[in-house]
Design a protein around this motif. Structure first.
Motif, PDB file in Angstrom:
ATOM      1  N   MET A   1       0.965  -1.231   0.089  1.00 21.08           N
ATOM      2  CA  MET A   1       0.124   0.065  -0.010  1.00 21.08           C
ATOM      3  C   MET A   1       1.030   0.822  -0.193  1.00 21.08           C
ATOM      4  O   MET A   1       1.217   2.328  -1.037  1.00 21.08           O
ATOM      5  N   THR A   2       1.587   0.918   1.387  1.00 19.72           N
ATOM      6  CA  THR A   2       2.478   2.732   1.483  1.00 19.72           C
ATOM      7  C   THR A   2       3.549   3.016  -0.307  1.00 19.72           C
ATOM      8  O   THR A   2       4.537   2.818  -0.756  1.00 19.72           O
ATOM      9  N   GLN A   3       4.074   1.227  -0.261  1.00 15.03           N
ATOM     10  CA  GLN A   3       5.431   1.355  -0.794  1.00 15.03           C
ATOM     11  C   GLN A   3       4.816   1.501  -2.297  1.00 15.03           C
ATOM     12  O   GLN A   3       5.787   2.080  -3.375  1.00 15.03           O
ATOM     13  N   HIS A   4       3.820   1.227  -2.119  1.00 16.61           N
ATOM     14  CA  HIS A   4       2.822   2.021  -3.911  1.00 16.61           C
ATOM     15  C   HIS A   4       2.868   2.968  -4.475  1.00 16.61           C
ATOM     16  O   HIS A   4       3.422   2.902  -5.474  1.00 16.61           O
ATOM     17  N   GLU A   5       3.567   4.028  -3.616  1.00 20.02           N
ATOM     18  CA  GLU A   5       3.061   4.950  -3.557  1.00 20.02           C
ATOM     19  C   GLU A   5       4.249   5.447  -4.920  1.00 20.02           C
ATOM     20  O   GLU A   5       3.679   6.642  -5.719  1.00 20.02           O
TER      21      GLU A   5
END
Lengths: 109, 657
Positions: A1-5
């Motif tokens: 999720m945060t890794q996605h940004e």
């Protein structure tokens, strides 16, 4: 999720433009119409028709990969390319293996 | 009017068998009681908000495992019915037609609706935790995968009370599964149940490949990843290449049945053997798909309970990848007797024997990991130790079967039946049980009762050997698979009696496991450590059950057994880790679309089965509308604030004693 940004497709602007999508769409339509027309109107027969149909299918695959699967736009590591090669190997195994098994079938032939 | 309803109902519902009427009654009673309990306790809103619309990988995983337990029960009842029929010669318990239906549904349910969802459930609950991620790469797709599996499984299971069960064997070979020999709706239930859940399986395969390749915690290089995610990766690679073959094959079979095509018919230029060739191109990789994750589970457990680093990490990785690819090169060994000549048979016999090499390497790795380790024998380790001799011997009978000339003797005999149950129960089922016992505390925050678990383990094992060892002998004595009954003069009945007793023991073992779960819930002893087994990998570094966001701060990985190394550092007082500052966590929002869309798929599938065009159209339109609605929905994520993370973490760490 945060890794996605960081890799958000909209933010990075990696994927195709309106032009490339339209082009891909046109190519794929044309490559669909050709075999349909050949079969419906009976323009070609036998080996000639098989060869044209198969070529249209292979070109269709290439069009899909380049215009919609964005094969060329990939950065490293080249997961898409590696997967594609593996997929082609397995595809060959399936097609050639089936032909080998079925053509040597002493019951069927 | 009444006459019309009556004649419709007598075709629509399965009639005439007391066993089926019993099932009808119990289904209606169970449904009424569920509705009553849910309404009485006002739980419908809770069910919808917390479970049906959830995109949380942990909840989806739990639902997968729950569904697979229900399917294990159904498939197990099928198995016991078959063993009851075969217990003595000339038994008149099941009619041959009914027997055909039962062995078909037993096979389909156990592989596709028990083993697969059990496996996906374990993927879901553990992979993100082990690689230090907060969810899978595509949480919405993950929920959709589950609900597609669920509606496919329900569609398939409906067949035994509505329309009639499929009865052409678990792989539905034509011509028997063709329209000419099998006009009823049973085979269509088979096709659509598997097609709909197959979409879900394919998407799960993609989802976990992306999750593992893209969402590992910072510092976790591929070669520092725990072994279970490696096994998941190799299994998912086989999924994405083999499931399309299944989909295409069943689609062709469907065209034969629905549109009058002649791909696999005996007339019109078709060839039923082509179906057998195609279906095993999926079918063989499928058995490796389900067993590879079990290998990963055993690797984790052996290393944890021997308190040693896994022996031969790299060789384990290579072995799994080689198995995943080699599994595509062996399919013809399922039909050596089809008559493709010595060259073809020799090639596929050799590739089959080759697979024994990487598998053997893995067995040695597990043994060397245990060598000089401080082994403790908790239930997960017991299942692992039970697995090794079981799988080795089962694998060896597989090598016997791969000898093409000898296979002409073994083919479709009980020797084969014994072999594949040997490796699938001994490998897959034991593996998933081991995994479930091992990760249960992480899922629910308490351990399962050890002593009852040991009872279940021994009952399963003794029952297993009693059930299947005699079947090897029966096969060599000439008993073929799928016989509904046999005569007294065959000399088979003593062995069949023993086999049925073994099956009964496994049935009791399953009941003991359910009792174990109920007992452990009742006498709940909460695990406050989050690390009850003294584990080695990241999932044990967080509280159990894991909070919604898994990791309050993402871990920085430096070593292969990261959590173990961290604990060693802490023991030496060298732990440098000042916890990094909390940041708001980006999370996916729940969505009802996966559930609704799957119900539309179910409706469309039901329409295809009964050829009701209006229902097909309505169902597919519903699916399309769901896709459109989701495509234009941009409000699908939110942030968990730092305050809320702090509150959650404080509540977890608080000990109310």
């Amino acid at each position: 999720m945060t890794q996605h940004e960081g890799t958000n497709p909209q933010a990075a602007g990696l994927h195709g433009s309106l032009k490339s999508y339209t082009l891909g769409f046109l190519f794929s339509i044309v490559l669909t119409i050709i075999p349909v027309a050949i079969v419906m109107n009976g323009w070609l027969e036998g080996a000639a028709s098989s060869i044209v149909l198969m070529m249209a299918a292979v070109l269709q695959l290439v069009v899909q990969l380049i215009f919609f699967m964005h094969l060329r736009e990939e950065k490293k590591p080249r997961y898409n390319l590696v997967t594609l090669i593996l997929g082609l190997v397995i595809l060959l195994v399936i097609v050639l293996g089936s032909m080998w098994i079925m053509l040597y079938n002493t019951v069927a032939t | 009017m009444w006459e019309k309803v009556k004649s419709f109902a007598s075709d629509f519902f399965v009639t005439g068998d007391p066993l089926i009427y019993g099932a009808d009654v119990s289904i209606v009673l169970a449904a009424i009681s569920i509705v009553f309990v849910m309404t009485y306790f006002k739980k419908w809103g809770w069910l919808w908000r917390e479970w049906l619309t959830s995109v949380d990988h942990k909840k989806i995983g739990i639902m997968y495992i729950l569904a697979s337990f229900l399917m294990l029960f159904r498939g197990g009842v099928d198995a016991l019915l078959m063993r009851a029929q075969l217990v003595v010669p000339e038994m008149e318990f099941l009619t041959p037609d009914h027997y055909n239906q039962i062995f078909t549904t037993h096979g389909v349910i156990m592989i596709l609706f028990m083993a697969m969802p059990f496996m996906f459930g374990l993927f879901n609950v553990i992979v993100p935790l082990q690689i230090g991620a907060r969810d899978v790469a595509f949480p919405f797709l993950n929920a959709l995968s589950f609900w597609l599996f669920f509606s496919g499984a329900m569609l398939f299971n409906l067949s035994f009370v509505i329309g009639g069960s499929p009865d052409a064997g678990w792989l539905a070979y034509p011509p028997y599964s063709g329209l000419m020999h099998n006009p009823g709706p049973g085979q269509d239930f088979y096709i659509w149940g598997i097609q709909i859940s197959g979409i879900g399986s394919l998407m799960t395969g993609i989802n976990f490949i992306v999750t593992i390749l893209k969402m590992r915690a910072p510092g976790m290089k591929l070669m520092k990843m725990p072994m279970f995610p490696w096994s998941v990766l190799s299994s998912c690679i086989a999924i994405i290449f083999s499931f399309p073959i299944l989909t295409a094959t069943l689609a062709l079979l469907f065209l034969d049945r629905y549109a009058g095509a002649h791909f696999f018919t005996l007339d019109g230029g078709g060839n039923p053997m082509m179906y057998i060739n195609l279906i095993w191109m999926w079918g063989h990789p499928e058995v490796y798909i389900i067993v590879l994750p079990a290998f990963g589970i055993f690797s984790e457990i052996v290393s944890t309970f021997a308190k040693k680093k896994l022996f031969g990490y790299k060789s384990m990785v290579y072995a799994m990848m080689i198995i995943s690819i080699l599994s595509f090169l062996v399919w013809a060994h399922h039909f050596f007797t089809m008559g493709s000549g010595a060259d073809v048979n020799a090639f596929f016999a050799l590739t089959t024997m080759l697979i024994a090499i990487p598998t053997g390497a893995k067995v040695f790795n597990w043994l060397f990991t245990m060598f000089r380790g401080k082994i403790t024998f908790e239930t997960p380790m017991l299942w692992t130790i039970g697995f090794i001799p079981c799988f080795v011997t089962g694998g060896m009978t597989g090598v016997l079967l791969s000898v093409a000339p000898a296979d002409f003797q073994f083919h479709n005999s009980y020797f084969l039946v014994a072999h594949f149950h040997h490796v699938i129960i001994g490998g897959v089922v034991f593996g998933y049980f081991a995994g479930l016992y091992y990760w249960w505390p992480k899922l629910f925050g308490f351990k399962l009762h050890e002593r009852i678990g040991k009872w279940a383990f021994w009952l399963w094992n003794i029952g297993f050997y009693l059930c299947f060892m005699p079947q090897y002998a029966l096969g060599l004595m000439g008993m073929t698979r799928r016989v509904a009954t046999y005569g007294w003069d065959k000399g088979w009945w003593e062995m069949n009696l023993v086999s049925t007793i073994g099956a009964g023991l496994m049935g009791i073992a399953f009941v003991v496991q359910v009792w174990q779960i109920v007992y452990s819930v009742k006498h709940l002893r909460k695990d406050r450590t989050g690390d009850p087994w003294n584990g080695r990998t990241l999932e044990w570094s967080i509280p159990s059950p894991a909070p919604l966001y898994n990791f309050a701060t993402l871990p920085q990985v430096t070593a292969q057994d990261e959590w173990w190394e961290e604990k060693l550092l802490r023991d030496n007082g060298q732990s440098s880790s000042v916890p990094p500052a909390l940041e708001p966590i980006h999370m996916p929002k729940n969505s009802g679309i996966p559930f609704v869309m799957s119900m539309f798929w179910f409706a469309a599938g039901f329409g295809f089965v009964f050829q009701w065009l209006w229902l097909i159209i309505a169902g597919l339109v519903g699916v399309a509308v769901c896709m459109l609605v989701h495509s234009f929905n941009y409000d699908n994520d939110y942030y968990i604030s730092v305050d809320e993370i702090k509150r959650t973490e404080a509540a977890i760490r608080e000990v109310p004693n």
